[in-house]
Scaffold this active site. Structure first.
Site, PDB file in Angstrom:
ATOM      1  N   ARG A 194      -1.332   7.058   4.088  1.00  0.00           N
ATOM      2  CA  ARG A 194      -0.481   5.884   4.324  1.00  0.00           C
ATOM      3  C   ARG A 194      -1.051   4.617   3.700  1.00  0.00           C
ATOM      4  O   ARG A 194      -0.379   3.584   3.665  1.00  0.00           O
ATOM      5  CB  ARG A 194      -0.280   5.682   5.820  1.00  0.00           C
ATOM      6  CG  ARG A 194       0.497   6.847   6.456  1.00  0.00           C
ATOM      7  CD  ARG A 194       0.807   6.601   7.898  1.00  0.00           C
ATOM      8  NE  ARG A 194       1.619   5.402   8.027  1.00  0.00           N
ATOM      9  CZ  ARG A 194       1.788   4.744   9.159  1.00  0.00           C
ATOM     10  NH1 ARG A 194       1.220   5.160  10.256  1.00  0.00           N
ATOM     11  NH2 ARG A 194       2.541   3.661   9.200  1.00  0.00           N
ATOM     12  N   CYS A 195      -2.272   4.684   3.180  1.00  0.00           N
ATOM     13  CA  CYS A 195      -2.953   3.521   2.617  1.00  0.00           C
ATOM     14  C   CYS A 195      -2.775   3.488   1.097  1.00  0.00           C
ATOM     15  O   CYS A 195      -3.103   4.462   0.408  1.00  0.00           O
ATOM     16  CB  CYS A 195      -4.437   3.591   2.982  1.00  0.00           C
ATOM     17  SG  CYS A 195      -5.462   2.367   2.143  1.00  0.00           S
ATOM     18  N   SER A 196      -2.296   2.373   0.583  1.00  0.00           N
ATOM     19  CA  SER A 196      -2.050   2.288  -0.863  1.00  0.00           C
ATOM     20  C   SER A 196      -3.348   2.408  -1.668  1.00  0.00           C
ATOM     21  O   SER A 196      -3.372   3.066  -2.710  1.00  0.00           O
ATOM     22  CB  SER A 196      -1.323   0.987  -1.214  1.00  0.00           C
ATOM     23  OG  SER A 196      -2.124  -0.140  -0.913  1.00  0.00           O
ATOM     24  N   ARG A 213      -4.293   6.050  -1.755  1.00  0.00           N
ATOM     25  CA  ARG A 213      -3.421   6.793  -2.683  1.00  0.00           C
ATOM     26  C   ARG A 213      -3.786   6.474  -4.132  1.00  0.00           C
ATOM     27  O   ARG A 213      -3.813   7.361  -4.982  1.00  0.00           O
ATOM     28  CB  ARG A 213      -1.945   6.469  -2.422  1.00  0.00           C
ATOM     29  CG  ARG A 213      -1.417   7.026  -1.120  1.00  0.00           C
ATOM     30  CD  ARG A 213       0.101   6.926  -1.024  1.00  0.00           C
ATOM     31  NE  ARG A 213       0.637   5.604  -1.319  1.00  0.00           N
ATOM     32  CZ  ARG A 213       0.826   4.644  -0.412  1.00  0.00           C
ATOM     33  NH1 ARG A 213       0.520   4.854   0.860  1.00  0.00           N
ATOM     34  NH2 ARG A 213       1.338   3.482  -0.770  1.00  0.00           N
TER      35      ARG A 213
END
Length: 115
Positions: free
Chosen positions: A10-12, A15
């Site tokens: 969920r963390c940019s 990712r």
């Protein structure tokens, strides 16, 4: 030559770091640390490899930080690591590890130095 990423999908930044590794042809061992937190010993090794104190790798704006009084300067390394293991949302992400070295992927390119 196993590369491991402690990842939160969920963390940019997490990712982006995973994508950077894959773009370099690396398929890392992905550990979703919120589901499978590292042990205290493993987290201690990662912090040591990054040259960081526990608070430097803590997400201090997360509710457990304040709720648990983790800003208390009298808390030692072991107490802080224990809190991070018990509340993995406190662990800053992503962490990439390889061959006894580790780096925090903030920015994602910071992990390139250990590859």
């Amino acid at each position: 030559m196993t590369v491991r990423i402690y990842h939160n999908p969920r963390c940019s930044k997490s990712r982006q770091t995973l994508a950077l590794l894959q773009d370099k042809g690396i398929e890392p061992d992905v550990v979703e640390y919120l589901k499978t937190p590292p042990s205290a010993a493993e987290l201690d090794r990662l912090l040591t490899a990054m040259g960081m104190a526990p608070r430097e790798a803590m997400r201090r704006k997360e509710p457990p930080y304040k709720e648990l009084g983790l800003d208390n300067p009298s808390l030692d390394r072991a107490a802080l690591i224990k809190a991070m293991v018990e509340n993995p949302v406190l662990i800053e992400r992503p962490i990439v590890a390889k061959d006894g070295k580790a780096a925090l992927g903030r920015p994602p390119e910071a992990v390139l130095g250990i590859l």
